[in-house]
Motif scaffolding. Structure first.
Motif, PDB file in Angstrom:
ATOM      1  N   THR A  30       0.811  -1.278  -0.048  1.00 26.92           N
ATOM      2  CA  THR A  30      -0.073   0.059  -0.031  1.00 26.92           C
ATOM      3  C   THR A  30       0.934   1.309  -0.135  1.00 26.92           C
ATOM      4  O   THR A  30       0.248   2.258  -0.034  1.00 26.92           O
ATOM      5  CB  THR A  30      -0.914  -0.151   1.210  1.00 26.92           C
ATOM      6  OG1 THR A  30      -0.051   0.078   2.329  1.00 26.92           O
ATOM      7  CG2 THR A  30      -1.922  -1.148   1.268  1.00 26.92           C
ATOM      8  N   SER A  31       2.221   1.050   0.049  1.00 28.01           N
ATOM      9  CA  SER A  31       3.117   2.292  -0.042  1.00 28.01           C
ATOM     10  C   SER A  31       2.722   3.554   1.087  1.00 28.01           C
ATOM     11  O   SER A  31       2.832   4.488   0.680  1.00 28.01           O
ATOM     12  CB  SER A  31       2.912   2.725  -1.496  1.00 28.01           C
ATOM     13  OG  SER A  31       3.502   1.840  -2.377  1.00 28.01           O
ATOM     14  N   THR A  32       2.467   2.958   2.337  1.00 24.45           N
ATOM     15  CA  THR A  32       2.184   3.784   3.386  1.00 24.45           C
ATOM     16  C   THR A  32       0.798   4.497   3.300  1.00 24.45           C
ATOM     17  O   THR A  32       0.464   5.542   4.051  1.00 24.45           O
ATOM     18  CB  THR A  32       3.206   4.947   3.702  1.00 24.45           C
ATOM     19  OG1 THR A  32       3.308   5.853   2.592  1.00 24.45           O
ATOM     20  CG2 THR A  32       4.494   4.313   3.684  1.00 24.45           C
ATOM     21  N   HIS A  35      -5.191   1.177   3.457  1.00 23.71           N
ATOM     22  CA  HIS A  35      -6.053   0.369   2.392  1.00 23.71           C
ATOM     23  C   HIS A  35      -7.305   1.128   2.032  1.00 23.71           C
ATOM     24  O   HIS A  35      -8.130   1.783   2.534  1.00 23.71           O
ATOM     25  CB  HIS A  35      -6.621  -0.996   3.068  1.00 23.71           C
ATOM     26  CG  HIS A  35      -5.438  -1.781   3.769  1.00 23.71           C
ATOM     27  ND1 HIS A  35      -4.878  -2.645   2.741  1.00 23.71           N
ATOM     28  CD2 HIS A  35      -4.768  -1.845   4.770  1.00 23.71           C
ATOM     29  CE1 HIS A  35      -3.930  -3.343   3.435  1.00 23.71           C
ATOM     30  NE2 HIS A  35      -3.909  -2.991   4.456  1.00 23.71           N
ATOM     31  N   LYS A  36      -7.397   1.133   0.405  1.00 28.41           N
ATOM     32  CA  LYS A  36      -8.634   1.683   0.074  1.00 28.41           C
ATOM     33  C   LYS A  36      -9.197   3.082   0.107  1.00 28.41           C
ATOM     34  O   LYS A  36      -8.244   3.969   0.973  1.00 28.41           O
ATOM     35  CB  LYS A  36      -9.718   0.691   0.095  1.00 28.41           C
ATOM     36  CG  LYS A  36      -9.654  -0.740  -0.625  1.00 28.41           C
ATOM     37  CD  LYS A  36     -10.930  -1.526  -0.379  1.00 28.41           C
ATOM     38  CE  LYS A  36     -10.585  -3.025  -0.793  1.00 28.41           C
ATOM     39  NZ  LYS A  36     -11.754  -3.692  -0.767  1.00 28.41           N
ATOM     40  N   GLY A  37     -10.038   3.390  -0.562  1.00 28.11           N
ATOM     41  CA  GLY A  37     -10.280   4.855  -0.079  1.00 28.11           C
ATOM     42  C   GLY A  37      -9.783   5.796  -0.958  1.00 28.11           C
ATOM     43  O   GLY A  37      -8.962   5.596  -1.503  1.00 28.11           O
ATOM     44  N   ALA A  38     -10.558   7.105  -1.229  1.00 26.19           N
ATOM     45  CA  ALA A  38     -10.042   8.047  -2.232  1.00 26.19           C
ATOM     46  C   ALA A  38      -8.397   8.558  -1.765  1.00 26.19           C
ATOM     47  O   ALA A  38      -7.749   8.925  -2.864  1.00 26.19           O
ATOM     48  CB  ALA A  38     -10.829   9.487  -2.021  1.00 26.19           C
ATOM     49  N   LYS A  39      -8.116   8.674  -0.496  1.00 21.16           N
ATOM     50  CA  LYS A  39      -6.954   9.164  -0.143  1.00 21.16           C
ATOM     51  C   LYS A  39      -5.699   8.123  -0.644  1.00 21.16           C
ATOM     52  O   LYS A  39      -4.440   8.499  -0.920  1.00 21.16           O
ATOM     53  CB  LYS A  39      -6.777   9.303   1.280  1.00 21.16           C
ATOM     54  CG  LYS A  39      -7.487  10.676   1.933  1.00 21.16           C
ATOM     55  CD  LYS A  39      -7.061  10.920   3.361  1.00 21.16           C
ATOM     56  CE  LYS A  39      -7.550  12.131   3.788  1.00 21.16           C
ATOM     57  NZ  LYS A  39      -7.299  12.190   5.190  1.00 21.16           N
ATOM     58  N   SER A  40      -6.120   6.962  -0.674  1.00 24.81           N
ATOM     59  CA  SER A  40      -4.975   5.999  -1.125  1.00 24.81           C
ATOM     60  C   SER A  40      -4.719   5.881  -2.678  1.00 24.81           C
ATOM     61  O   SER A  40      -3.999   5.307  -3.280  1.00 24.81           O
ATOM     62  CB  SER A  40      -5.676   4.508  -0.851  1.00 24.81           C
ATOM     63  OG  SER A  40      -6.432   4.152  -1.849  1.00 24.81           O
ATOM     64  N   ARG A  41      -5.606   6.643  -3.583  1.00 23.92           N
ATOM     65  CA  ARG A  41      -5.699   6.768  -5.078  1.00 23.92           C
ATOM     66  C   ARG A  41      -4.907   7.777  -5.457  1.00 23.92           C
ATOM     67  O   ARG A  41      -4.728   8.799  -4.873  1.00 23.92           O
ATOM     68  CB  ARG A  41      -6.823   6.496  -5.690  1.00 23.92           C
ATOM     69  CG  ARG A  41      -7.841   5.640  -4.998  1.00 23.92           C
ATOM     70  CD  ARG A  41      -9.197   5.216  -5.914  1.00 23.92           C
ATOM     71  NE  ARG A  41     -10.086   4.370  -4.908  1.00 23.92           N
ATOM     72  CZ  ARG A  41      -9.937   3.132  -4.656  1.00 23.92           C
ATOM     73  NH1 ARG A  41      -8.714   2.455  -5.094  1.00 23.92           N
ATOM     74  NH2 ARG A  41     -10.670   2.342  -4.048  1.00 23.92           N
TER      75      ARG A  41
END
Length: 148
Positions: A30-32, A35-41
């Protein structure tokens, strides 16, 4: 001591965190970013003024006032400014050109003369508008107020 054994102070240089370079790096997956959610994209950016879903400040506060489309905006010049300009440049006529040359106004702006300060010399003043007190003060000093 010479240049060959110089090194930065202890703790002043940190190693950059290289994320997303495989499981072996300890920062793969996940590179810090969690998991999932807008902030992860990639491409995520929060709206300016976003308050986590709470009604934002710019929507909580009421709108007020209006902008009059017929408003005429004048650049105010005081009598004290005119007197200073007249003494400095030894002028007996002051118009828009002199004010532009002195850097008080731009060529496009409308000029209104206001009565702050006093006039000691006789000056012929040319402007777009005058306050009643300014016109009176100019004429009392022996000058004349010419409206464009």
């Amino acid at each position: 001591m010479d240049l060959s054994n110089l090194k930065p102070a202890e703790g002043s240089v940190k190693i950059r965190k290289r994320v997303g370079r495989g499981a072996g790096s300890g920062l793969g997956g996940t590179s810090t970013r969690g998991h999932k959610g807008a902030k992860s994209r990639s491409g995520y950016s929060k709206k300016i003024g976003f308050e986590g879903g709470q009604m934002p400040m710019q929507r909580r506060l009421p709108k007020y006032g209006f902008n009059n489309i017929n408003r005429v905006e004048y650049k105010a010049i005081n009598l004290s400014t005119l007197q200073a300009l007249a003494t400095e440049k030894k002028l007996d006529k002051i118009g828009i050109e002199e004010l532009v040359a002195a850097g008080y106004v731009s060529g496009k702006s409308l000029v209104k003369i206001l009565a702050k300060g006093e006039l000691t010399s006789k000056i012929e003043v040319t402007a777009h508008a005058f306050s009643a007190a300014a016109k009176e003060a100019i004429e009392k000093a022996g000058g004349s107020a010419v409206t464009l």
